[in-house]
Design a protein around this motif. Structure first.
Motif, mmCIF file in Angstrom:
data_model
loop_
_atom_site.group_PDB
_atom_site.id
_atom_site.type_symbol
_atom_site.label_atom_id
_atom_site.label_comp_id
_atom_site.label_asym_id
_atom_site.label_seq_id
_atom_site.Cartn_x
_atom_site.Cartn_y
_atom_site.Cartn_z
ATOM 1 N N ALA A 1 15.085 19.331 39.936
ATOM 2 C CA ALA A 1 14.615 17.977 40.223
ATOM 3 C C ALA A 1 15.764 16.978 40.204
ATOM 4 N N GLU A 2 16.623 17.071 39.226
ATOM 5 C CA GLU A 2 17.752 16.142 39.132
ATOM 6 C C GLU A 2 18.699 16.310 40.324
ATOM 7 N N TYR B 1 4.066 24.132 35.485
ATOM 8 C CA TYR B 1 4.439 23.078 36.423
ATOM 9 C C TYR B 1 3.968 21.697 35.970
ATOM 10 N N LEU C 1 13.745 24.019 36.439
ATOM 11 C CA LEU C 1 13.000 23.030 37.213
ATOM 12 C C LEU C 1 13.536 21.617 36.980
ATOM 13 N N VAL D 1 15.673 25.517 45.957
ATOM 14 C CA VAL D 1 15.128 24.252 46.437
ATOM 15 C C VAL D 1 15.401 24.158 47.934
ATOM 16 N N TRP E 1 10.608 13.186 47.291
ATOM 17 C CA TRP E 1 9.440 13.969 46.896
ATOM 18 C C TRP E 1 9.836 15.419 46.669
ATOM 19 N N LEU E 2 9.389 15.979 45.539
ATOM 20 C CA LEU E 2 9.629 17.386 45.228
ATOM 21 C C LEU E 2 8.272 18.088 45.160
ATOM 22 N N PHE F 1 5.132 17.994 37.362
ATOM 23 C CA PHE F 1 4.454 17.978 38.655
ATOM 24 C C PHE F 1 3.011 17.537 38.477
ATOM 25 N N ARG G 1 17.075 14.867 43.408
ATOM 26 C CA ARG G 1 17.107 13.399 43.322
ATOM 27 C C ARG G 1 18.485 12.866 43.706
#
Length: 114
Positions: free
Chosen positions: A75-76, A98, A71, A42, A85-86, A103, A79
């Motif tokens: 994301a977590e 995805y 994924l 990331v 925004w990812l 997404f 956040r």
């Protein structure tokens, strides 16, 4: 990392992954014992945007939910570290993965520089 990269991408990747990983917001691995079988990086802009890069799973471990779990963790983590925004770019064959990961569809541009 080199073994996973070779299996997933078919080449050796960077001479050293260390400079790439040092600039990441986070990078997450999936392991089977000591064996690295999945990875996601990331990257981020230092603000509210993060970017999924290099999602890969060892071919022998694909279709077991590993990429989705990577994924979700990415994301977590993004956040909790303050991103809003990812983003992700992907080949058409990976759209199902995805979309299942949450997404949405966006319009984007891409320019090849080399």
């Amino acid at each position: 990392m080199r073994r996973l990269w070779q299996g997933a991408w078919g080449d050796d990747g960077a001479a050293s992954f260390q400079p790439i990983l040092q600039r990441s917001l986070t990078h997450i691995g999936a392991f089977d014992g000591p064996l690295l079988v999945g990875f996601v990086n990331v990257a981020w802009d230092g603000g509210i945007h993060a970017f999924i890069l290099d999602t890969c799973v060892d071919p022998d471990y694909q279709r077991q939910g590993i990429a989705l779990a990577l994924l979700a963790q990415a994301a977590e983590t993004a956040r909790t570290r303050g991103t809003v925004w990812l983003h992700v770019d992907f080949e058409p064959r990976l759209e199902g993965l995805y979309r299942r990961a949450g997404f949405g569809h966006t319009a984007a541009g891409l320019m090849r520089l080399g």
